[in-house]
Scaffold this motif. Structure first.
Motif, short mmCIF file in Angstrom:
data_model
loop_
_atom_site.label_atom_id
_atom_site.label_comp_id
_atom_site.label_asym_id
_atom_site.label_seq_id
_atom_site.Cartn_x
_atom_site.Cartn_y
_atom_site.Cartn_z
N ASP A 1 -66.84 -0.37 -39.60
CA ASP A 1 -65.73 -0.02 -38.71
C ASP A 1 -64.41 -0.29 -39.44
OD1 ASP A 1 -67.56 0.66 -36.81
OD2 ASP A 1 -67.38 -1.19 -35.67
N LYS A 2 -64.08 0.58 -40.37
CA LYS A 2 -62.90 0.39 -41.23
C LYS A 2 -61.88 1.51 -41.07
CE LYS A 2 -64.21 -3.40 -43.39
NZ LYS A 2 -63.44 -4.68 -43.27
N GLY A 3 -62.13 2.44 -40.15
CA GLY A 3 -61.21 3.55 -39.97
C GLY A 3 -60.05 3.20 -39.06
N PRO A 4 -59.28 4.20 -38.66
CA PRO A 4 -58.14 3.97 -37.76
C PRO A 4 -58.59 3.44 -36.40
CG PRO A 4 -58.03 6.14 -38.78
CD PRO A 4 -59.38 5.60 -39.08
N ILE A 5 -57.68 2.78 -35.72
CA ILE A 5 -57.92 2.32 -34.35
C ILE A 5 -57.96 3.54 -33.42
CG2 ILE A 5 -56.99 0.95 -32.45
CD1 ILE A 5 -55.44 -0.65 -34.63
N VAL A 6 -58.91 3.56 -32.51
CA VAL A 6 -59.00 4.64 -31.52
C VAL A 6 -58.70 4.06 -30.14
CG1 VAL A 6 -60.46 6.41 -30.47
CG2 VAL A 6 -60.75 5.83 -32.90
N THR A 7 -57.78 4.68 -29.44
CA THR A 7 -57.46 4.26 -28.07
C THR A 7 -57.65 5.43 -27.11
OG1 THR A 7 -55.11 4.73 -28.45
CG2 THR A 7 -55.84 2.45 -28.77
N LEU A 8 -58.00 5.10 -25.88
CA LEU A 8 -58.25 6.10 -24.84
C LEU A 8 -57.43 5.78 -23.60
CD1 LEU A 8 -62.16 6.19 -24.99
CD2 LEU A 8 -60.60 7.70 -26.20
N ARG A 9 -57.11 6.80 -22.85
CA ARG A 9 -56.41 6.64 -21.56
C ARG A 9 -57.09 7.54 -20.54
NH1 ARG A 9 -53.69 6.69 -17.10
NH2 ARG A 9 -51.64 5.69 -16.98
N ASN A 10 -57.57 6.95 -19.47
CA ASN A 10 -58.19 7.74 -18.41
C ASN A 10 -57.12 8.53 -17.66
OD1 ASN A 10 -60.07 8.80 -16.68
ND2 ASN A 10 -60.45 6.90 -15.56
N VAL A 11 -57.46 9.77 -17.32
CA VAL A 11 -56.55 10.59 -16.52
C VAL A 11 -57.21 10.94 -15.19
CG1 VAL A 11 -55.25 12.75 -16.37
CG2 VAL A 11 -55.41 11.54 -18.56
N SER A 12 -58.42 11.48 -15.22
CA SER A 12 -59.03 11.91 -13.96
C SER A 12 -60.55 11.71 -13.92
CB SER A 12 -58.70 13.39 -13.71
OG SER A 12 -59.21 14.21 -14.76
N LEU A 13 -61.10 10.91 -14.83
CA LEU A 13 -62.54 10.67 -14.84
C LEU A 13 -62.91 9.55 -13.86
CD1 LEU A 13 -63.31 10.73 -18.67
CD2 LEU A 13 -63.91 12.49 -17.00
N GLN A 14 -64.16 9.60 -13.39
CA GLN A 14 -64.68 8.49 -12.62
C GLN A 14 -64.68 7.25 -13.51
OE1 GLN A 14 -65.57 8.40 -9.36
NE2 GLN A 14 -64.95 10.56 -9.14
N GLU A 15 -64.42 6.10 -12.92
CA GLU A 15 -64.26 4.88 -13.71
C GLU A 15 -65.50 4.54 -14.51
OE1 GLU A 15 -62.95 0.18 -13.14
OE2 GLU A 15 -62.90 1.58 -11.45
N ASP A 16 -66.69 4.73 -13.93
CA ASP A 16 -67.91 4.38 -14.66
C ASP A 16 -68.11 5.28 -15.87
OD1 ASP A 16 -68.40 6.60 -13.07
OD2 ASP A 16 -70.49 6.05 -12.69
N LEU A 17 -67.76 6.56 -15.75
CA LEU A 17 -67.88 7.47 -16.89
C LEU A 17 -66.87 7.10 -17.97
CD1 LEU A 17 -68.96 9.90 -18.38
CD2 LEU A 17 -67.52 11.38 -16.96
N PHE A 18 -65.65 6.81 -17.57
CA PHE A 18 -64.64 6.44 -18.57
C PHE A 18 -65.06 5.16 -19.28
CE2 PHE A 18 -60.77 4.22 -19.92
CZ PHE A 18 -60.25 5.18 -20.78
N ASN A 19 -65.65 4.22 -18.57
CA ASN A 19 -66.11 2.98 -19.20
C ASN A 19 -67.17 3.26 -20.26
OD1 ASN A 19 -64.37 1.39 -17.69
ND2 ASN A 19 -65.89 0.95 -16.10
N LYS A 20 -68.03 4.23 -20.00
CA LYS A 20 -69.03 4.61 -20.99
C LYS A 20 -68.36 5.22 -22.22
CE LYS A 20 -72.77 5.52 -17.71
NZ LYS A 20 -73.66 6.56 -17.12
N LEU A 21 -67.35 6.03 -21.99
CA LEU A 21 -66.66 6.69 -23.10
C LEU A 21 -65.81 5.70 -23.89
CD1 LEU A 21 -65.51 10.03 -21.44
CD2 LEU A 21 -67.58 9.56 -22.73
N SER A 22 -65.55 4.54 -23.34
CA SER A 22 -64.77 3.53 -24.04
C SER A 22 -65.59 2.77 -25.07
CB SER A 22 -64.16 2.54 -23.03
OG SER A 22 -63.31 3.21 -22.11
N ARG A 23 -66.89 3.07 -25.14
CA ARG A 23 -67.76 2.40 -26.11
C ARG A 23 -68.11 3.36 -27.23
NH1 ARG A 23 -69.79 0.45 -21.08
NH2 ARG A 23 -71.54 1.92 -21.08
#
Length: 320
Positions: free
Chosen positions: A284-306
């Motif tokens: 894990d040496k690449g750029p930092i990746v950040t996400l911002r939820n806009v309209s997804l269900q919270e449980d789905l966004f939590n999965k995508l945060s991994r």
């Protein structure tokens, strides 16, 4: 000061603002580049906001559209990219105003999430506005010490883009059937991304029958880097002979470079189609990746945060 949606008529002023605020840097600013990136993108035209004061554009915020696929669902995303504030108007909160308005507009437009790769300086500001940090991008690297400081650029094989165009509809991401987030691929996207790209010279390796590997050569002080961006195959005909042909072509280019890089996630998920990537582990040496939820269900966004739920390639994540 007025915050409003950017129009085609604003493009010359936007380009001049980018130049005056950011300078040329490694990526030259031009109307041609802007139109290719923000107007002609097959995923859709970019939402653009401008701040106007005293009759001129003093701030801009552009969000590059991107379509990801996860478990059969197409995720409408935007990537926070080109941002600039005129030097005379900095410190007035323009960046935050443009960003928050962009988020509000994104929800109305049916966008699911925002992603970007901030640096350490800009990351805290995003986190305060609701972004979450996923992790650093996973990379697979190969080092060739014999090519250290070698500046000669390896010669690409013959590039027949017209012949490749007939093959692309038959190809697919080798992880297409896995439950991993991946770019929604189409021949139009691949042509836009690699053939028509005005920024860099992209090349490919292909037998024009069963596979294509897109790459570019990036020069560094330590020598050349072969950056593997996308690898697609036709699983029905990508046999042992085809894999051997790809390995031979890949070796010829890679061995001329000090560094070869690929997506660690894609390599882990499709290692059977990668050849000659060396013994170094995925890091894990690449750029930092950040996400911002806009309209997804919270449980789905939590999965995508991994990160383990993503199968991105470097072509998906490369900043351009």
């Amino acid at each position: 000061m007025q915050i409003r949606k950017g129009t085609e008529a604003d493009i010359p002023a936007i380009v001049e603002l980018l130049k005056s605020s950011l300078g040329e840097g490694l990526i030259q600013k031009s109307e041609r580049l802007w139109n290719w990136k923000h107007v002609e993108n097959p995923h859709g035209a970019s939402p653009v906001l401008v701040a106007e004061a005293d009759g001129k554009v003093v701030g801009v915020r552009a969000f590059l559209r991107w379509q990801w696929v996860y478990k059969g669902q197409v995720l409408q995303a935007i990537r926070a990219v080109d941002t600039a504030t005129h030097p005379d108007y900095q410190g007035k909160g323009i960046f935050k105003k443009l960003t928050l308005q962009g988020l509000a507009d994104a929800k109305e437009d049916g966008i699911h999430l925002v992603y970007n790769t901030p640096n350490e300086s800009s990351k805290p500001g995003y986190l305060k506005m609701g972004w979450v940090e996923m992790s650093r991008m996973a990379l697979k690297l190969k080092i060739n010490p014999f090519a250290y400081k070698r500046q000669a650029v390896p010669q690409a094989p013959s590039q027949d883009w017209r012949a490749l165009a007939t093959l692309l509809p038959k190809l697919a991401n080798p992880i297409a059937t896995t439950d991993q987030v991946q770019t929604f691929l189409s021949p139009a996207y691949l042509q836009w991304r690699y053939q028509d790209n005005p920024l860099f010279d992209y090349h490919f390796l292909s037998d024009y029958k069963s596979y294509v590997l897109f790459y570019r050569i990036k020069s560094h002080s330590f020598g050349q880097e072969m950056r593997v961006l996308d690898l697609l195959t036709d699983s029905k005909v990508f046999d042992k002979k085809a894999k051997s042909a790809l390995a031979a072509s890949f070796k010829q280019i890679s061995n001329a470079c000090f560094l070869t890089s690929a997506s660690g996630r894609h390599f882990e998920l499709a290692s059977c189609v990668y050849s000659g990537m060396g013994l170094l582990p995925v890091m894990d040496k690449g750029p930092i990746v950040t996400l911002r939820n806009v309209s997804l269900q919270e449980d789905l966004f939590n999965k995508l945060s991994r990160q383990q739920n993503w199968g991105y390639t470097l072509g998906d994540m490369e900043l351009f």
